[in-house]
Design a protein around this motif. Structure first.
Motif, PDB file in Angstrom:
ATOM      1  N   VAL A 118       0.847  -1.185   0.000  1.00 40.85           N
ATOM      2  CA  VAL A 118       0.000   0.000   0.000  1.00 40.85           C
ATOM      3  C   VAL A 118       0.887   1.241   0.000  1.00 40.85           C
ATOM      4  O   VAL A 118       1.825   1.357   0.795  1.00 40.85           O
ATOM      5  N   GLY A 119       0.571   2.190  -0.899  1.00 39.21           N
ATOM      6  CA  GLY A 119       1.389   3.391  -1.036  1.00 39.21           C
ATOM      7  C   GLY A 119       2.412   3.235  -2.146  1.00 39.21           C
ATOM      8  O   GLY A 119       3.014   4.224  -2.564  1.00 39.21           O
ATOM      9  N   GLY A 120       2.632   1.999  -2.619  1.00 36.91           N
ATOM     10  CA  GLY A 120       3.555   1.764  -3.737  1.00 36.91           C
ATOM     11  C   GLY A 120       2.802   1.172  -4.914  1.00 36.91           C
ATOM     12  O   GLY A 120       2.606   1.801  -5.952  1.00 36.91           O
ATOM     13  N   ASP A 121       2.345  -0.097  -4.688  1.00 43.01           N
ATOM     14  CA  ASP A 121       1.579  -0.744  -5.764  1.00 43.01           C
ATOM     15  C   ASP A 121       0.145  -0.221  -5.840  1.00 43.01           C
ATOM     16  O   ASP A 121      -0.426  -0.118  -6.915  1.00 43.01           O
ATOM     17  N   VAL A 122      -0.439   0.027  -4.689  1.00 40.14           N
ATOM     18  CA  VAL A 122      -1.826   0.489  -4.625  1.00 40.14           C
ATOM     19  C   VAL A 122      -1.911   1.710  -3.727  1.00 40.14           C
ATOM     20  O   VAL A 122      -1.017   1.960  -2.919  1.00 40.14           O
ATOM     21  N   GLN A 123      -2.975   2.472  -3.916  1.00 40.53           N
ATOM     22  CA  GLN A 123      -3.179   3.669  -3.112  1.00 40.53           C
ATOM     23  C   GLN A 123      -3.854   3.293  -1.785  1.00 40.53           C
ATOM     24  O   GLN A 123      -4.631   2.340  -1.727  1.00 40.53           O
ATOM     25  N   PRO A 124      -3.558   4.020  -0.752  1.00 40.21           N
ATOM     26  CA  PRO A 124      -4.268   3.768   0.515  1.00 40.21           C
ATOM     27  C   PRO A 124      -5.716   4.202   0.408  1.00 40.21           C
ATOM     28  O   PRO A 124      -6.055   5.054  -0.418  1.00 40.21           O
ATOM     29  N   GLY A 125      -6.626   3.603   1.169  1.00 38.09           N
ATOM     30  CA  GLY A 125      -8.031   3.968   1.144  1.00 38.09           C
ATOM     31  C   GLY A 125      -8.895   2.763   1.441  1.00 38.09           C
ATOM     32  O   GLY A 125      -8.420   1.701   1.854  1.00 38.09           O
ATOM     33  N   THR A 126     -10.205   2.919   1.186  1.00 35.97           N
ATOM     34  CA  THR A 126     -11.180   1.866   1.452  1.00 35.97           C
ATOM     35  C   THR A 126     -11.537   1.176   0.147  1.00 35.97           C
ATOM     36  O   THR A 126     -11.870   1.840  -0.849  1.00 35.97           O
ATOM     37  N   TYR A 127     -11.512  -0.153   0.123  1.00 31.96           N
ATOM     38  CA  TYR A 127     -11.785  -0.957  -1.078  1.00 31.96           C
ATOM     39  C   TYR A 127     -12.898  -1.948  -0.772  1.00 31.96           C
ATOM     40  O   TYR A 127     -13.074  -2.381   0.372  1.00 31.96           O
ATOM     41  N   THR A 128     -13.601  -2.336  -1.835  1.00 31.59           N
ATOM     42  CA  THR A 128     -14.662  -3.335  -1.678  1.00 31.59           C
ATOM     43  C   THR A 128     -14.565  -4.344  -2.803  1.00 31.59           C
ATOM     44  O   THR A 128     -14.070  -4.026  -3.893  1.00 31.59           O
ATOM     45  N   THR A 129     -15.059  -5.588  -2.536  1.00 35.02           N
ATOM     46  CA  THR A 129     -15.087  -6.654  -3.534  1.00 35.02           C
ATOM     47  C   THR A 129     -16.444  -7.323  -3.517  1.00 35.02           C
ATOM     48  O   THR A 129     -17.139  -7.316  -2.494  1.00 35.02           O
ATOM     49  N   THR A 130     -16.841  -7.888  -4.650  1.00 37.02           N
ATOM     50  CA  THR A 130     -18.132  -8.564  -4.730  1.00 37.02           C
ATOM     51  C   THR A 130     -18.056  -9.993  -4.193  1.00 37.02           C
ATOM     52  O   THR A 130     -19.085 -10.648  -4.052  1.00 37.02           O
ATOM     53  N   GLY A 131     -16.815 -10.479  -3.909  1.00 34.44           N
ATOM     54  CA  GLY A 131     -16.691 -11.826  -3.341  1.00 34.44           C
ATOM     55  C   GLY A 131     -15.809 -12.724  -4.177  1.00 34.44           C
ATOM     56  O   GLY A 131     -14.956 -12.256  -4.956  1.00 34.44           O
ATOM     57  N   PRO A 132     -15.995 -14.047  -4.048  1.00 35.39           N
ATOM     58  CA  PRO A 132     -15.147 -15.006  -4.728  1.00 35.39           C
ATOM     59  C   PRO A 132     -15.234 -14.862  -6.252  1.00 35.39           C
ATOM     60  O   PRO A 132     -16.282 -14.519  -6.804  1.00 35.39           O
ATOM     61  N   ASP A 133     -14.126 -15.144  -6.966  1.00 31.53           N
ATOM     62  CA  ASP A 133     -14.118 -15.067  -8.426  1.00 31.53           C
ATOM     63  C   ASP A 133     -14.386 -16.425  -9.055  1.00 31.53           C
ATOM     64  O   ASP A 133     -14.394 -16.560 -10.273  1.00 31.53           O
ATOM     65  N   GLY A 134     -14.600 -17.477  -8.223  1.00 26.42           N
ATOM     66  CA  GLY A 134     -14.939 -18.802  -8.715  1.00 26.42           C
ATOM     67  C   GLY A 134     -13.765 -19.677  -9.060  1.00 26.42           C
ATOM     68  O   GLY A 134     -13.957 -20.748  -9.627  1.00 26.42           O
ATOM     69  N   THR A 135     -12.557 -19.263  -8.724  1.00 32.86           N
ATOM     70  CA  THR A 135     -11.395 -20.086  -9.053  1.00 32.86           C
ATOM     71  C   THR A 135     -11.203 -21.241  -8.075  1.00 32.86           C
ATOM     72  O   THR A 135     -10.482 -22.180  -8.381  1.00 32.86           O
ATOM     73  N   ASN A 136     -11.803 -21.163  -6.896  1.00 27.83           N
ATOM     74  CA  ASN A 136     -11.757 -22.291  -5.959  1.00 27.83           C
ATOM     75  C   ASN A 136     -13.041 -22.303  -5.125  1.00 27.83           C
ATOM     76  O   ASN A 136     -13.800 -21.331  -5.121  1.00 27.83           O
TER      77      ASN A 136
END
Length: 246
Positions: free
Chosen positions: A178-196
């Motif tokens: 965080v701060g290098g590859d990605v920006q700091p802050g609040t993130y959300t996801t819809t859940g599993p992508d179905g790979t497992n």
């Protein structure tokens, strides 16, 4: 005293009788007498007979002589054969006719050649006009294509900027600082992508090395939200992309 008389002339010694006198005419005043000079005598010689000719004859005779000369000349021309009936005329006419025929044939060939050249020129001009039209159409298409390419480049640039912006505001599966590859802050996801079948796994770690330990983790079957701070190492596995919402 008687003197002896002179004997009279004999029969053969008579005195010549005097010449009869010629009637003379007084010369006119201001003009030399005829015959007094050579010129006068010559004039008298030529004019004397002419004076004895009647006046009408002086006019008619020269006219008759001239008419005779003219009539003789006309008669000579009349007795000559017509020029058009002579062999020389026929030969010359044949020669001129042959030349005219040859020149007419040459002119016809030249006209046919000129007509053929005119047709070729017309064809070339039409072809040139067609080429010019095609060139103009090609130039218009190139201009349109250049405009479309510029528009596409602009869209690609906007998409790239948007992609970068989205990428900077998203977290995909993997290990991120965080701060290098990605920006700091609040993130959300819809859940599993179905790979497992386990679900969406995410964790906070102490580092990026293989010996880094887990500070916190979680597994969800549905949507999830996290808040990341500078310096943290965040790991996501089998989750849909995390999108920054704050």
């Amino acid at each position: 005293m008687n003197t002896p008389s002179e004997p009279g002339p004999g029969p053969d010694q008579r005195e010549p009788s005097a010449a009869p006198e010629m009637p003379t005419r007084a010369p006119q005043v201001g003009t030399p007498a005829e015959g007094t000079t050579p010129a006068g005598r010559q004039s008298a010689f030529f004019t004397a007979p002419f004076k004895r000719v009647p006046r009408w004859a002086r006019v008619v005779v020269p006219i008759a002589i001239v008419a005779g000369v003219i009539g003789g000349t006309a008669l000579g021309f009349a007795t000559r054969p017509a020029v058009s009936s002579t062999k020389e005329y026929a030969a010359l006419n044949d020669e001129l006719t042959a030349k005219i025929t040859s020149e007419d044939a040459t002119i016809s060939k030249l006209r046919a050649w000129a007509s053929d050249k005119d047709a070729q020129i017309s064809t070339l001009q039409s072809a040139a006009a067609g080429v010019k039209t095609l060139q103009q159409q090609l130039a218009d298409k190139e201009k349109t294509l250049a405009s479309k390419e510029a528009d596409l480049a602009s869209r690609e640039q906007k998409l790239s900027d948007a992609t970068k912006q989205v990428a900077a505001s998203q977290i995909k599966s993997g290990l991120h600082v965080v701060g290098g590859d990605v920006q700091p802050g609040t993130y959300t996801t819809t859940g599993p992508d179905g790979t497992n079948s386990v679900g969406c796994y995410y964790a906070w770690k102490t580092g990026t090395g293989s010996d880094a330990s887990i500070k916190d983790n979680n597994i969800v079957k549905g949507a999830a939200t996290v808040t990341l701070a500078n310096g943290e190492v965040f790991e996501s596995t089998s989750c849909t992309a995390w999108t920054k919402i704050g």
